[in-house]
Write a protein that holds these residues in place. Structure first.
Motif, PDB file in Angstrom:
ATOM      1  N   VAL A  11       3.149 -11.241   4.512  1.00 12.49           N
ATOM      2  CA  VAL A  11       3.697 -10.757   3.245  1.00 12.49           C
ATOM      3  C   VAL A  11       4.861  -9.830   3.585  1.00 12.49           C
ATOM      4  CG1 VAL A  11       3.255  -9.523   1.087  1.00 12.49           C
ATOM      5  CG2 VAL A  11       1.402 -10.803   2.196  1.00 12.49           C
ATOM      6  N   GLY A  22       5.043 -14.088   0.024  1.00 17.70           N
ATOM      7  CA  GLY A  22       3.780 -14.264   0.732  1.00 17.70           C
ATOM      8  C   GLY A  22       3.705 -15.671   1.284  1.00 17.70           C
ATOM      9  N   ILE A  40      -1.244  -8.389  -0.993  1.00 20.78           N
ATOM     10  CA  ILE A  40      -0.074  -8.732  -1.810  1.00 20.78           C
ATOM     11  C   ILE A  40       0.062  -7.736  -2.957  1.00 20.78           C
ATOM     12  CG2 ILE A  40       0.819 -10.432  -3.466  1.00 20.78           C
ATOM     13  CD1 ILE A  40      -0.305 -12.617  -1.518  1.00 20.78           C
TER      14      ILE A  40
END
Length: 144
Positions: A11, A22, A40
């Protein structure tokens, strides 16, 4: 923290594009899926980023319980953390997209009229996904 990396997920936040990217590297177990999406969201919240490009082309093994977790647990946590609508472009392999479209258990694309705190679109190529996110960013800037 503007990046996160494991054996299954990278990420990275790109400040010049206001984009969180991502990249799932392989199929994952449910606990990895949950840890990955938590990372994330943590980076997105820290960077105040609501525009995500998530590449799931190499992630396999997602089943109905994973989809249920995403829709019932993960996505409801996004708005409280970010405070505004999140825009998520999912980059999928063509056969995965076809499977998702045929599976009635997987929600189809989200529309702004649904009053959801997120919008999800699925793509098989990166350029249209980035163009959609750029359009969303421009629209969001106009609305502010």
């Amino acid at each position: 923290m503007d990046s996160f990396s494991t054996a299954y997920l990278d990420v990275t936040y790109h400040p010049n594009q206001q984009l969180l990217y991502g990249h799932w590297k392989r199929g994952v177990m449910p606990f990895e899926l949950q840890r990955g999406y938590a990372a994330i969201l943590d980076i997105a919240a820290e960077m105040n980023c609501r525009f995500w490009l998530i590449d799931v082309r190499r992630r396999t093994g997602v089943d109905a319980s994973d989809v249920f977790w995403m829709m019932e647990d993960f996505f409801p946590r996004v708005y409280p953390r970010l405070g505004r609508t999140a825009y998520v472009a999912l980059l999928m392999a063509p056969h995965h997209l076809a499977g998702a479209m045929a599976n009635i258990g997987i929600p189809q694309k989200s529309e702004a009229s649904q009053d959801l705190p997120y919008l999800i679109q699925r793509f098989t190529e990166e350029a249209p996904a980035r163009a959609w996110l750029e359009h969303c960013l421009q629209q969001d800037s106009v609305e502010r």
